[in-house]
Motif scaffolding. Structure first.
Motif, PDB file in Angstrom:
ATOM      1  N   GLU A 187       0.866  -1.044  -0.019  1.00 32.54           N
ATOM      2  CA  GLU A 187       0.060   0.097  -0.039  1.00 32.54           C
ATOM      3  C   GLU A 187       0.682   1.369   0.216  1.00 32.54           C
ATOM      4  O   GLU A 187       0.498   2.314  -0.204  1.00 32.54           O
ATOM      5  CB  GLU A 187      -0.822   0.119   1.338  1.00 32.54           C
ATOM      6  CG  GLU A 187      -0.380   0.103   2.637  1.00 32.54           C
ATOM      7  CD  GLU A 187       0.289  -1.348   3.104  1.00 32.54           C
ATOM      8  OE1 GLU A 187       0.849  -0.985   4.217  1.00 32.54           O
ATOM      9  OE2 GLU A 187       0.215  -2.194   2.565  1.00 32.54           O
ATOM     10  N   GLN A 232       2.994   1.869  -1.968  1.00 33.83           N
ATOM     11  CA  GLN A 232       3.491   2.222  -3.501  1.00 33.83           C
ATOM     12  C   GLN A 232       2.424   3.342  -4.251  1.00 33.83           C
ATOM     13  O   GLN A 232       2.773   3.804  -5.079  1.00 33.83           O
ATOM     14  CB  GLN A 232       3.502   0.897  -4.184  1.00 33.83           C
ATOM     15  CG  GLN A 232       4.574  -0.014  -3.878  1.00 33.83           C
ATOM     16  CD  GLN A 232       4.489  -1.277  -4.980  1.00 33.83           C
ATOM     17  OE1 GLN A 232       3.751  -2.195  -4.700  1.00 33.83           O
ATOM     18  NE2 GLN A 232       5.280  -1.319  -5.979  1.00 33.83           N
ATOM     19  N   TYR A 233       1.477   3.541  -3.371  1.00 33.66           N
ATOM     20  CA  TYR A 233       0.337   4.539  -3.839  1.00 33.66           C
ATOM     21  C   TYR A 233      -0.163   5.557  -2.642  1.00 33.66           C
ATOM     22  O   TYR A 233      -0.070   4.949  -1.510  1.00 33.66           O
ATOM     23  CB  TYR A 233      -1.137   3.691  -4.222  1.00 33.66           C
ATOM     24  CG  TYR A 233      -0.840   2.741  -5.332  1.00 33.66           C
ATOM     25  CD1 TYR A 233      -0.808   3.212  -6.477  1.00 33.66           C
ATOM     26  CD2 TYR A 233      -0.406   1.537  -5.312  1.00 33.66           C
ATOM     27  CE1 TYR A 233      -0.369   2.540  -7.850  1.00 33.66           C
ATOM     28  CE2 TYR A 233       0.118   0.654  -6.493  1.00 33.66           C
ATOM     29  CZ  TYR A 233       0.013   1.134  -7.664  1.00 33.66           C
ATOM     30  OH  TYR A 233       0.083   0.331  -8.596  1.00 33.66           O
ATOM     31  N   THR A 234      -0.540   6.712  -3.217  1.00 34.47           N
ATOM     32  CA  THR A 234      -0.951   7.669  -2.250  1.00 34.47           C
ATOM     33  C   THR A 234      -2.263   7.866  -2.572  1.00 34.47           C
ATOM     34  O   THR A 234      -2.487   8.195  -3.707  1.00 34.47           O
ATOM     35  CB  THR A 234      -0.002   8.917  -2.262  1.00 34.47           C
ATOM     36  OG1 THR A 234       1.146   8.516  -1.993  1.00 34.47           O
ATOM     37  CG2 THR A 234      -0.399   9.850  -1.301  1.00 34.47           C
ATOM     38  N   ILE A 235      -3.250   8.000  -1.569  1.00 31.95           N
ATOM     39  CA  ILE A 235      -4.631   8.545  -1.979  1.00 31.95           C
ATOM     40  C   ILE A 235      -4.912   9.848  -1.597  1.00 31.95           C
ATOM     41  O   ILE A 235      -4.391  10.241  -0.490  1.00 31.95           O
ATOM     42  CB  ILE A 235      -5.454   7.406  -1.222  1.00 31.95           C
ATOM     43  CG1 ILE A 235      -5.292   5.603  -1.675  1.00 31.95           C
ATOM     44  CG2 ILE A 235      -6.915   7.653  -1.561  1.00 31.95           C
ATOM     45  CD1 ILE A 235      -5.948   4.813  -1.014  1.00 31.95           C
ATOM     46  N   THR A 268      -4.333  14.529   1.049  1.00 34.54           N
ATOM     47  CA  THR A 268      -3.550  13.215   1.222  1.00 34.54           C
ATOM     48  C   THR A 268      -3.906  12.583   2.454  1.00 34.54           C
ATOM     49  O   THR A 268      -4.132  13.299   3.496  1.00 34.54           O
ATOM     50  CB  THR A 268      -2.050  13.561   1.238  1.00 34.54           C
ATOM     51  OG1 THR A 268      -1.498  14.407   0.400  1.00 34.54           O
ATOM     52  CG2 THR A 268      -1.033  12.193   1.235  1.00 34.54           C
ATOM     53  N   TYR A 309      -5.842   8.502  -6.690  1.00 32.71           N
ATOM     54  CA  TYR A 309      -4.617   7.787  -6.171  1.00 32.71           C
ATOM     55  C   TYR A 309      -3.624   7.885  -7.147  1.00 32.71           C
ATOM     56  O   TYR A 309      -3.645   8.028  -8.481  1.00 32.71           O
ATOM     57  CB  TYR A 309      -4.863   6.143  -5.868  1.00 32.71           C
ATOM     58  CG  TYR A 309      -5.022   5.134  -7.155  1.00 32.71           C
ATOM     59  CD1 TYR A 309      -3.793   4.674  -7.624  1.00 32.71           C
ATOM     60  CD2 TYR A 309      -6.254   5.108  -7.698  1.00 32.71           C
ATOM     61  CE1 TYR A 309      -4.048   3.903  -8.717  1.00 32.71           C
ATOM     62  CE2 TYR A 309      -6.274   4.137  -8.526  1.00 32.71           C
ATOM     63  CZ  TYR A 309      -5.390   3.627  -9.360  1.00 32.71           C
ATOM     64  OH  TYR A 309      -5.231   2.837 -10.302  1.00 32.71           O
ATOM     65  N   ALA A 310      -2.336   7.956  -6.896  1.00 29.95           N
ATOM     66  CA  ALA A 310      -1.110   7.960  -7.680  1.00 29.95           C
ATOM     67  C   ALA A 310       0.107   7.237  -7.226  1.00 29.95           C
ATOM     68  O   ALA A 310       0.110   7.101  -5.940  1.00 29.95           O
ATOM     69  CB  ALA A 310      -0.953   9.642  -7.830  1.00 29.95           C
ATOM     70  N   PRO A 311       0.854   6.886  -8.037  1.00 32.78           N
ATOM     71  CA  PRO A 311       2.054   5.994  -7.439  1.00 32.78           C
ATOM     72  C   PRO A 311       2.815   6.982  -6.668  1.00 32.78           C
ATOM     73  O   PRO A 311       2.923   8.171  -6.704  1.00 32.78           O
ATOM     74  CB  PRO A 311       2.904   5.874  -8.606  1.00 32.78           C
ATOM     75  CG  PRO A 311       2.004   5.840  -9.902  1.00 32.78           C
ATOM     76  CD  PRO A 311       0.950   6.809  -9.381  1.00 32.78           C
ATOM     77  N   THR A 312       3.438   6.426  -5.345  1.00 27.94           N
ATOM     78  CA  THR A 312       4.147   7.259  -4.298  1.00 27.94           C
ATOM     79  C   THR A 312       5.336   7.488  -5.052  1.00 27.94           C
ATOM     80  O   THR A 312       6.131   6.713  -5.729  1.00 27.94           O
ATOM     81  CB  THR A 312       4.254   6.287  -3.163  1.00 27.94           C
ATOM     82  OG1 THR A 312       2.605   6.140  -2.741  1.00 27.94           O
ATOM     83  CG2 THR A 312       4.820   7.220  -2.184  1.00 27.94           C
TER      84      THR A 312
END
Length: 70
Positions: A22, A24-27, A38, A63-66
């Motif tokens: 989890e 790997q992604y930022t919501i 964020t 969401y986007a890749p961190t």
């Protein structure tokens, strides 16, 4: 007579989640007006509902890749 055949289309295989984190992604929450909030990993959807959705509807979650996964 009836034509023979299989039991319909095969179920597609689900993608493997092995090695996916989890982190790997930022919501983000987009409450409108172009500002993004964020979400940290400890917020449950129930808390998001209480804190954001009841205040600002409709509510978009993105969401986007961190950028720097740790």
């Amino acid at each position: 007579g009836g034509a023979g055949g299989g039991d319909g289309p095969e179920e597609p295989a689900l993608p493997s989640l092995e090695g996916v984190s989890e982190k790997q992604y930022t919501i983000y929450i987009a409450p409108g007006g172009g500002a993004f909030t964020t979400l940290n990993g400890s917020l449950t959807l129930e808390l998001v509902n209480e804190k954001f959705w009841k205040v600002s509807r409709p509510l978009e979650l993105c969401y986007a890749p961190t950028k720097d996964p740790k």
